[in-house]
Design an enzyme around this catalytic site. Structure first.
Site: not given
Ligand SMILES: Cc1cc2nc3c(=O)[nH]c(=O)nc-3n(C[C@H](O)[C@H](O)[C@H](O)COP(=O)(O)OP(=O)(O)OC[C@H]3O[C@@H](n4cnc5c(N)ncnc54)[C@H](O)[C@@H]3O)c2cc1C
Length: 163
Positions: A37-38, A101-103
């Protein structure tokens, strides 16, 4: 990406973990093991010019660097002076880091023992099942994830049509 849970509930995942939860194993694969994630850490500065006052998200780093260079910052508000030096700050960072929320990556595409799907997005060991979402990304891209996820979907459609 969050759809990887459906695979786990269907028995596609790490065998030991599935058995712990009473789920019959259909394929012993490392679903979930490659989550990326980021993360970002909010930082706040007091600016000399009211025009630039405010919280600077991570993508404004260039603007902040320029403000520091030109003397436009009067004070760091957050994380502030309570963490002098890199070591105390490094210890504090996990308490402040938050997801953007970049999983991705829980059904890693590849050709080794860490892979869940092969390079044609087919789930290893299961006939007729593909994954086509952000979970197949082997690692997180440098930018946002929505456009690459759409590209994966389009590519998967091409693969299924025999492309
Ligand atoms: C709050 C938030 C903000 C974001 N902002 C950005 C942004 O600004 N820019 C950017 O590039 N990315 C952004 N992202 C990330 C981006 O949305 C994701 O990377 C991308 O949507 C991943 O696509 P996906 O197809 O893997 O999953 P998803 O887009 O989550 O698609 C999964 C789909 O499967 C459906 N589904 C789930 N379970 C089932 C089921 N059992 N049966 C049938 N359907 C099911 C869901 O309803 C959903 O439509 C953001 C994400 C979040 C959560």
């Amino acid at each position: 990406m969050y759809g990887s849970v459906q695979l786990l509930l269907s028995g596609v995942g790490p065998a030991g973990h599935l058995r712990e939860h009473g789920i019959p194993v259909a394929a012993d694969l490392p679903v979930g093991g490659n989550l990326h994630d980021h993360l970002f850490v909010p930082m706040t500065w007091c600016m000399k010019s009211a025009r630039h006052r405010g919280t600077a998200p991570h993508f404004l780093a260039g603007m902040v660097a320029e403000a520091v260079r030109s003397g436009g910052i009067s004070r760091e508000l957050n994380p502030g002076q309570g963490f002098p030096g890199r070591a105390p700050l490094a210890r504090e960072l996990p308490n402040r880091a938050t997801s953007v929320y970049h999983a991705v990556g829980t059904c890693r595409m590849g050709a080794d023992e860490r892979a869940v799907v092969d390079p044609r997005l087919r789930v290893l060991g299961i006939e007729g099942l593909r994954v086509a979402d952000a979970s197949v990304m082997p690692s997180i891209p440098g930018g946002n994830t929505n456009a690459p996820a759409m590209m994966i979907g389009e590519h998967a459609a091409g693969l299924m049509l025999g492309g």
